[in-house]
Write a protein that holds these residues in place. Structure first.
Motif, short mmCIF file in Angstrom:
data_model
loop_
_atom_site.label_atom_id
_atom_site.label_comp_id
_atom_site.label_asym_id
_atom_site.label_seq_id
_atom_site.Cartn_x
_atom_site.Cartn_y
_atom_site.Cartn_z
N PHE A 162 0.83 -1.20 0.00
CA PHE A 162 0.00 0.00 0.00
C PHE A 162 0.86 1.26 0.00
O PHE A 162 0.66 2.18 -0.80
N TYR A 163 1.85 1.30 0.89
CA TYR A 163 2.68 2.51 0.99
C TYR A 163 3.65 2.64 -0.18
O TYR A 163 4.27 3.70 -0.37
N LEU A 170 -3.08 6.84 -5.55
CA LEU A 170 -4.06 6.02 -4.85
C LEU A 170 -5.43 6.20 -5.50
O LEU A 170 -5.86 7.34 -5.74
N PRO A 171 -6.13 5.11 -5.79
CA PRO A 171 -7.41 5.23 -6.48
C PRO A 171 -8.52 5.76 -5.58
O PRO A 171 -8.49 5.56 -4.36
N GLN A 389 -25.12 -4.72 5.57
CA GLN A 389 -24.11 -5.09 6.56
C GLN A 389 -22.98 -4.08 6.67
O GLN A 389 -22.34 -3.98 7.72
N SER A 390 -22.70 -3.36 5.60
CA SER A 390 -21.71 -2.28 5.69
C SER A 390 -21.93 -1.33 4.52
O SER A 390 -22.52 -1.72 3.50
N LYS A 391 -21.45 -0.10 4.69
CA LYS A 391 -21.61 0.89 3.62
C LYS A 391 -20.48 1.90 3.73
O LYS A 391 -20.18 2.40 4.82
N THR A 392 -19.85 2.19 2.61
CA THR A 392 -18.80 3.23 2.58
C THR A 392 -19.19 4.29 1.57
O THR A 392 -19.88 4.00 0.58
N ARG A 393 -18.74 5.50 1.81
CA ARG A 393 -18.94 6.59 0.86
C ARG A 393 -17.77 6.60 -0.12
O ARG A 393 -16.72 6.01 0.15
N PRO A 394 -17.91 7.29 -1.27
CA PRO A 394 -16.76 7.41 -2.18
C PRO A 394 -15.58 8.02 -1.42
O PRO A 394 -15.72 8.99 -0.69
N HIS A 395 -14.41 7.41 -1.58
CA HIS A 395 -13.26 7.86 -0.82
C HIS A 395 -11.96 7.40 -1.47
O HIS A 395 -11.96 6.51 -2.31
N LYS A 396 -10.88 8.04 -1.06
CA LYS A 396 -9.56 7.62 -1.49
C LYS A 396 -9.19 6.35 -0.72
O LYS A 396 -9.45 6.25 0.48
N ALA A 397 -8.61 5.39 -1.42
CA ALA A 397 -8.28 4.11 -0.79
C ALA A 397 -7.42 4.32 0.45
O ALA A 397 -6.48 5.12 0.45
N ILE A 406 -7.24 -4.26 -0.31
CA ILE A 406 -5.82 -4.02 -0.56
C ILE A 406 -5.02 -5.31 -0.36
O ILE A 406 -4.10 -5.62 -1.12
N SER A 407 -5.40 -6.08 0.66
CA SER A 407 -4.74 -7.36 0.91
C SER A 407 -4.90 -8.30 -0.28
O SER A 407 -3.95 -9.00 -0.67
N PHE A 408 -6.09 -8.32 -0.87
CA PHE A 408 -6.35 -9.18 -2.03
C PHE A 408 -5.43 -8.79 -3.19
O PHE A 408 -4.78 -9.65 -3.80
#
Length: 451
Positions: A162-163, A170-171, A389-397, A406-408
């Motif tokens: 990642f780093y 970063l997408p 079960q979960s929800k995220t907003r548009p964001h930088k990874a 990221i692990s995948f």
């Protein structure tokens, strides 16, 4: 990592998955490359190039350099697979060929004459023509999977991956959700079940008395798409049918007609037509009991009561899945969690959701359950509730929000690098010689010999 080797791996993966798709071209042949004990023919290059042209008409002759790159890598794997005694049985090859050509036949409406006109050979002849190719493909796949199956990744490696991505690269990730589901199917009432059983019993009596042929009765009575083809289901391998149907279909003899078989779809009579390797071809007559409006209403009331139990915290979602959800859907064995068919993960971008699911969850908070709504599963009406079960907003990874994703990708990157390094090492220690016909390929000059 060496860019050339990375490109070779990409070409190799494409070739391994398309080798049996293209139809062989008949050309004046010669050996153009030797890899260990394996040979690459001029016709192999032309075959892959012809197939590539059908996918992208803009490619030119320079693409043949990438093609021979990939074929060298594929034959390198095959050469070392044989040295390592990796085995592929005749039964495995036969099963794969049966599946491939049975699928082609199904797409052609099981018209063997049309198949012969299109390919210039019968299905049996085509299988023989591609038998060695298919064995090589399976061998290469098995060797490759064996190599990368041991690759694992540590949390430290995930962080390093990642780093290692520049911050300005970063997408941005779209909004994503994880969802679970409970599906409840209406139960056929006893009156409708008896009507259907009486009807198929009378059809079986007509067959036994010789009043009509199986095909005639299928065309008159069967309640599925095979009706137009006299009940013909084409060729299928084990695992294609529900267990109750399959248990009978694979034990019949040629021309034999079964007793009445009950499955989740209704009542069947099965006729065995022929066997090809591990595949069988059967015909059937299907009588479906009718689901009445009161049956549907009872199912809707049931799923609404399940939803209320979850909302009142009287029942947790996973327990509700085990007790009430239909066990024939994929999500049942995954605690109700739905997998995204595009990615194989549990995450859905909102654009990946079908309209019904999107509108069911659009106003939910995490942990909420949707109102019940009607769905169609293989032509049957059922009811579904969706758990957000979960929800995220548009964001930088970020590692915090997107660690699993990221692990995948980090693991896939590590697999590619490991495989590419293996290819490079084996290329250095394996005898490889290429005809001067390919001396113009910049990455292959070291292997070119004079004709």
């Amino acid at each position: 990592m060496n860019t050339y080797i990375r490109n070779v791996v990409v070409c190799l993966l494409m070739i391994i998955t398309t080798t049996i798709t293209a139809q062989k071209a008949y050309v004046l042949d010669k050996v153009v490359a030797t890899v260990g004990n394996e040979y690459i023919l001029y016709s192999d290059i032309e075959e892959e190039f012809s197939f590539a042209k059908t996918q992208d008409a803009s490619i030119d002759e320079s693409a043949k350099c990438n093609i021979i790159d990939g074929l060298i890598a594929q034959n390198l794997i095959i050469h070392h697979a044989k040295l390592d005694s990796v085995e592929v049985t005749d039964e495995e090859v036969e099963a794969e060929l049966d599946a491939r050509f049975s699928n082609i036949l199904r797409n052609m409406g099981n018209d063997e004459q049309f198949f012969k006109e299109y390919y210039g050979a019968t299905p049996a002849e085509m299988k023989e023509r591609y038998r060695d190719d298919q064995k090589q493909v399976i061998l290469a796949q098995r060797m490759q999977m064996g190599l990368i199956s041991t690759v694992d990744i540590t949390p430290e490696e995930v962080k390093k991956y990642f780093y290692g991505i520049p911050s300005d690269s970063l997408p941005y990730l779209d909004a994503e959700v994880e969802i679970g589901e409970i599906i409840i199917a209406p139960v056929v009432n006893s009156t409708e079940r008896k009507k259907s059983l009486d009807l198929i019993t009378s059809i079986k009596e007509k067959l036994d008395n010789g009043e009509a042929t199986f095909e005639e009765l299928a065309g008159q009575y069967s309640m599925d798409g095979s009706r137009e083809k006299g009940g013909d289901l084409g060729f299928a391998k084990r695992g294609s049918y529900v267990p109750e149907f399959e248990a009978v279909a694979f034990t019949l003899e040629e021309g034999e007609i079964s007793d009445i078989v009950e499955t989740e779809f209704g009542f069947h009579i099965i006729k065995f037509v022929e066997r090809r390797g591990l595949n069988v071809r059967v015909k059937h007559i299907l009588i479906r009991p009718e689901i009445t409006p009161p049956d549907l209403e009872l199912a809707k009331i049931k799923i609404d009561s399940v939803k209320n139990l979850i909302q009142r915290d009287s029942l947790d979602f996973q327990t509700a899945v085990r007790r009430f959800s239909m066990n024939k859907v994929q999500s049942y064995s995954n605690a109700g969690r739905v997998l995204n068919p595009k990615t194989g993960t549990a995450f859905f971008e909102t654009d990946d959701l079908d309209p019904d699911t999107y509108f069911a969850i659009v106003d939910l908070e995490v942990g909420d359950v949707s109102e019940p709504y009607e769905i169609d599963v293989r032509g049957e009406k059922m009811f579904r509730i969706v758990h957000l079960q979960s929800k995220t907003r548009p964001h930088k990874a970020s590692l915090e929000q997107d660690y699993d994703k990221i692990s995948f990708y980090a693991k896939e990157s590590k697999k590619s690098e490991y495989f590419a390094e293996w290819i490079q090492g084996k290329m250095d220690e394996t005898y490889i010689r290429i005809s001067e016909d390919f001396s113009h390929c910049p990455d292959l000059k070291q292997y070119v010999i004079s004709n």
